[in-house]
Scaffold this motif. Sequence first.
Motif, PDB file in Angstrom:
ATOM      1  N   GLY A 371       0.960  -1.257  -0.083  1.00 48.86           N
ATOM      2  CA  GLY A 371      -0.087  -0.008   0.142  1.00 48.86           C
ATOM      3  C   GLY A 371       0.821   1.321  -0.039  1.00 48.86           C
ATOM      4  N   ASP A 372       1.971   0.972   0.281  1.00 49.12           N
ATOM      5  CA  ASP A 372       2.950   2.368   0.237  1.00 49.12           C
ATOM      6  C   ASP A 372       4.004   2.447  -0.916  1.00 49.12           C
ATOM      7  OD1 ASP A 372       3.881   4.535   1.676  1.00 49.12           O
ATOM      8  OD2 ASP A 372       5.703   3.605   1.985  1.00 49.12           O
ATOM      9  N   ILE A 373       3.433   2.090  -2.072  1.00 44.22           N
ATOM     10  CA  ILE A 373       4.244   2.055  -3.388  1.00 44.22           C
ATOM     11  C   ILE A 373       3.970   3.379  -3.912  1.00 44.22           C
ATOM     12  CG2 ILE A 373       3.862   1.455  -5.888  1.00 44.22           C
ATOM     13  CD1 ILE A 373       3.439  -1.331  -4.919  1.00 44.22           C
ATOM     14  N   ARG A 374       5.179   4.193  -4.194  1.00 44.42           N
ATOM     15  CA  ARG A 374       5.149   5.243  -4.780  1.00 44.42           C
ATOM     16  C   ARG A 374       6.153   5.765  -5.370  1.00 44.42           C
ATOM     17  NH1 ARG A 374       6.727   4.808   0.371  1.00 44.42           N
ATOM     18  NH2 ARG A 374       8.738   5.812   0.983  1.00 44.42           N
ATOM     19  N   GLY A 375       6.239   6.924  -5.863  1.00 46.86           N
ATOM     20  CA  GLY A 375       7.384   7.263  -6.915  1.00 46.86           C
ATOM     21  C   GLY A 375       8.699   7.477  -6.064  1.00 46.86           C
ATOM     22  N   MET A 376       9.737   6.874  -6.556  1.00 45.19           N
ATOM     23  CA  MET A 376      11.061   7.177  -5.741  1.00 45.19           C
ATOM     24  C   MET A 376      11.485   8.613  -5.785  1.00 45.19           C
ATOM     25  SD  MET A 376      14.429   4.854  -5.902  1.00 45.19           S
ATOM     26  CE  MET A 376      15.307   5.701  -7.265  1.00 45.19           C
ATOM     27  N   SER A 377      12.096   8.868  -4.535  1.00 44.19           N
ATOM     28  CA  SER A 377      12.710  10.294  -4.191  1.00 44.19           C
ATOM     29  C   SER A 377      14.007   9.853  -3.247  1.00 44.19           C
ATOM     30  CB  SER A 377      11.756  11.259  -3.282  1.00 44.19           C
ATOM     31  OG  SER A 377      10.591  11.430  -4.028  1.00 44.19           O
ATOM     32  N   SER A 378      15.092  10.910  -3.732  1.00 41.81           N
ATOM     33  CA  SER A 378      16.369  10.925  -2.974  1.00 41.81           C
ATOM     34  C   SER A 378      16.079  11.612  -1.695  1.00 41.81           C
ATOM     35  CB  SER A 378      17.543  11.464  -3.661  1.00 41.81           C
ATOM     36  OG  SER A 378      17.205  12.886  -4.095  1.00 41.81           O
ATOM     37  N   VAL A 379      16.855  10.950  -0.758  1.00 43.47           N
ATOM     38  CA  VAL A 379      16.692  11.707   0.748  1.00 43.47           C
ATOM     39  C   VAL A 379      18.116  12.148   1.023  1.00 43.47           C
ATOM     40  CG1 VAL A 379      16.088  11.056   3.138  1.00 43.47           C
ATOM     41  CG2 VAL A 379      14.963   9.697   1.268  1.00 43.47           C
ATOM     42  N   GLU A 380      17.961  13.443   1.779  1.00 44.37           N
ATOM     43  CA  GLU A 380      19.059  14.089   2.047  1.00 44.37           C
ATOM     44  C   GLU A 380      19.451  13.655   3.531  1.00 44.37           C
ATOM     45  OE1 GLU A 380      21.245  15.606   0.069  1.00 44.37           O
ATOM     46  OE2 GLU A 380      20.022  15.474  -1.367  1.00 44.37           O
ATOM     47  N   PRO A 381      20.697  13.772   4.018  1.00 42.41           N
ATOM     48  CA  PRO A 381      21.869  14.268   2.962  1.00 42.41           C
ATOM     49  C   PRO A 381      22.372  13.030   2.454  1.00 42.41           C
ATOM     50  CG  PRO A 381      22.584  13.770   5.490  1.00 42.41           C
ATOM     51  CD  PRO A 381      21.036  13.634   5.597  1.00 42.41           C
ATOM     52  N   TYR A 382      21.827  11.830   2.382  1.00 39.56           N
ATOM     53  CA  TYR A 382      22.546  10.596   1.987  1.00 39.56           C
ATOM     54  C   TYR A 382      22.430  10.871   0.288  1.00 39.56           C
ATOM     55  CZ  TYR A 382      21.163   9.255   6.710  1.00 39.56           C
ATOM     56  OH  TYR A 382      21.103   9.363   8.135  1.00 39.56           O
ATOM     57  N   GLY A 383      21.305  11.390  -0.401  1.00 40.74           N
ATOM     58  CA  GLY A 383      21.238  11.499  -1.675  1.00 40.74           C
ATOM     59  C   GLY A 383      22.488  12.115  -2.224  1.00 40.74           C
ATOM     60  N   SER A 384      22.681  13.407  -1.644  1.00 41.34           N
ATOM     61  CA  SER A 384      23.970  14.088  -2.033  1.00 41.34           C
ATOM     62  C   SER A 384      25.125  13.273  -2.012  1.00 41.34           C
ATOM     63  CB  SER A 384      24.021  15.248  -1.309  1.00 41.34           C
ATOM     64  OG  SER A 384      23.052  16.252  -1.798  1.00 41.34           O
ATOM     65  N   LEU A 385      25.290  12.530  -0.784  1.00 38.31           N
ATOM     66  CA  LEU A 385      26.550  11.571  -0.967  1.00 38.31           C
ATOM     67  C   LEU A 385      26.771  10.731  -1.945  1.00 38.31           C
ATOM     68  CD1 LEU A 385      26.769  11.012   2.937  1.00 38.31           C
ATOM     69  CD2 LEU A 385      28.431  12.260   1.653  1.00 38.31           C
ATOM     70  N   LEU A 386      25.538  10.167  -2.293  1.00 37.36           N
ATOM     71  CA  LEU A 386      25.258   9.140  -3.503  1.00 37.36           C
ATOM     72  C   LEU A 386      25.624   9.947  -4.765  1.00 37.36           C
ATOM     73  CD1 LEU A 386      22.564   7.019  -2.390  1.00 37.36           C
ATOM     74  CD2 LEU A 386      25.019   6.175  -2.703  1.00 37.36           C
ATOM     75  N   GLY A 387      25.252  10.982  -4.924  1.00 39.87           N
ATOM     76  CA  GLY A 387      25.296  11.907  -6.182  1.00 39.87           C
ATOM     77  C   GLY A 387      26.721  12.177  -6.519  1.00 39.87           C
ATOM     78  N   SER A 388      27.625  12.259  -5.328  1.00 42.00           N
ATOM     79  CA  SER A 388      28.982  12.700  -5.439  1.00 42.00           C
ATOM     80  C   SER A 388      29.861  11.371  -5.889  1.00 42.00           C
ATOM     81  CB  SER A 388      29.592  13.520  -4.390  1.00 42.00           C
ATOM     82  OG  SER A 388      29.281  12.636  -2.962  1.00 42.00           O
ATOM     83  N   TYR A 389      29.181  10.110  -5.736  1.00 40.83           N
ATOM     84  CA  TYR A 389      30.013   9.017  -5.974  1.00 40.83           C
ATOM     85  C   TYR A 389      30.359   9.051  -7.553  1.00 40.83           C
ATOM     86  CZ  TYR A 389      31.010   3.922  -5.994  1.00 40.83           C
ATOM     87  OH  TYR A 389      31.766   2.873  -6.028  1.00 40.83           O
ATOM     88  N   ALA A 390      31.557   8.788  -7.716  1.00 36.10           N
ATOM     89  CA  ALA A 390      31.990   8.863  -9.136  1.00 36.10           C
ATOM     90  C   ALA A 390      32.408   7.237  -9.746  1.00 36.10           C
ATOM     91  CB  ALA A 390      33.234   9.532  -9.218  1.00 36.10           C
ATOM     92  N   TYR A 391      32.075   7.000 -10.511  1.00 38.50           N
ATOM     93  CA  TYR A 391      32.486   5.659 -11.279  1.00 38.50           C
ATOM     94  C   TYR A 391      32.701   5.954 -12.889  1.00 38.50           C
ATOM     95  CZ  TYR A 391      33.022   0.641 -11.682  1.00 38.50           C
ATOM     96  OH  TYR A 391      33.321  -0.605 -12.285  1.00 38.50           O
ATOM     97  N   PRO A 392      33.950   5.974 -13.214  1.00 38.06           N
ATOM     98  CA  PRO A 392      34.497   6.333 -14.626  1.00 38.06           C
ATOM     99  C   PRO A 392      33.674   5.307 -15.557  1.00 38.06           C
ATOM    100  CG  PRO A 392      36.275   6.416 -13.019  1.00 38.06           C
ATOM    101  CD  PRO A 392      35.323   6.072 -12.261  1.00 38.06           C
ATOM    102  N   GLY A 393      33.196   5.810 -16.624  1.00 34.58           N
ATOM    103  CA  GLY A 393      32.887   5.101 -17.542  1.00 34.58           C
ATOM    104  C   GLY A 393      33.751   3.842 -18.234  1.00 34.58           C
TER     105      GLY A 393
END
Length: 479
Positions: A371-393
């Motif tokens: 019943g809690d199915i919804r669109g996904m959203s990033s959560v701060e401050p963890y989302g910004s930490l993940l956003g800075s994670y670099a993995y070269p192509g």
Amino acid sequence: MLISPGGVRTLPALPEGSGPRDRLRALGGHRPFVVVIVLAAGLRVLVMLGYDTAQLYWYDSFTYLNTAVHLAPSGAFHPAGYPFLLRLLLPFHSVELVAGVQHAMGLGTGLMIYLVLRRHSLPWWGATLATLPVLFNPAFLRLEHAVLSDTQLIFLITGALTVLMWRAVPSARAVAVTGLLLALAGLTRTVAVPLLGLVLLHLLLRRAGRRRVVALAVAGLLPLAAYGTWYQQHHGRFALSGSDGVALWARTMTFADCSVIRPPAREAVLCPNGTVVDAASEYVWAPGASLNRLPGGRFAHNDLARSFALRAIAAQPLDYLREVARDTALTFAPTPVRHPLRVSPALTFPVGSWPLPAFPLIDQVRREYDGDIRGMSSVEPYGSLLGSYAYPGVLHGPLLGALLLLGGLGAVGRRRPALLPWAAAVFLLLAPVAVLDFDHRYVLPSIPLACLAAALAVAGLSRRARACAAAGRPGRHGP
């Protein structure tokens, strides 16, 4: 270090009566990998914290969840192997739990690669390096966090080869377990079914004996036959899915020329009709494509689509091979290519929110599964930490190319342990492109096996070079 009759090196057994301190000392060589897998587990915890729910995709995720609630074989793309797992987790009514279980599978895949390589006498650093792409590539972590079948497929195939390769001469029981795991992988994604034939050929070439061949065939084919019978009861024909012809027809739409193919009138309605999209797989969904203009829906014409596609491939084999080679080459691009254009390669962790579209099936799944199915959203401050994670192509496509090249070198000759995982990796890379299209998601199952093959190849080539040098002969790659 002990060497089994088949050449697999193992650590010597601890003497009887050894205490905990002795066991800890024996495990000391695994400490670097323990650090690596703890870091990988921490990264997965960060992913769980960084997003408020699992990633759900229309339409795949919701058809999987719907099948899990109303358990029956799908007449479209997806067999019911992955919905079986979702069904087991249904009492918890949580797609977040599904993601958590799949993150554990991702760690388990890395652990299996490490253990089988140590079993084959690789040093800790070599075995650990081979696990890094699986444990730290964002593409794997994002897949684990999505309600999609890929993580289960990767886990089952890696498990099957781990069991088979644990001993130089596997027991009949181990071969049977391998067959069962590959059957489950085939029921998760039908592209894995031919791996049973690949392992069967491996056993025949190794002269493993009739008992092991029979064990593989029985354990592998019985679940597939049972599922095919179940499918027949629901859809009137013995099969694992109802989409093989649709997929192969879409593959041919990038090159089919009906003036060359000359199909009979019944199939001519599936000829290209001027609709052009940017990838073969998009023809499955394009409203203007010839198949989608027929009454009854695309999957109602699966057999007709298959007949047309096979006729097109037979009439234009070089065109077909050219398209497969061109799309496969996208795998190794230094900068990941968007294919189709609406799909972004998953080599970063995105920050933002992704609302779900409005479809009745989504509302139904929300009522019946979570019943809690919804669109996904990033959560701060963890989302910004993940956003800075670099993995070269370059550590994605080009690295896979290098791994396959190394694995291929190590697979040359007789009784090379790299041969089976390398052949399986190549098959898993080529097969989806050959039957439908290139997709970055479809590449991922080949990467763990390519890592396994490359590590075994480097170890084998190094040992042979040292042996040649010790014998006073120039190094050569012989059988």
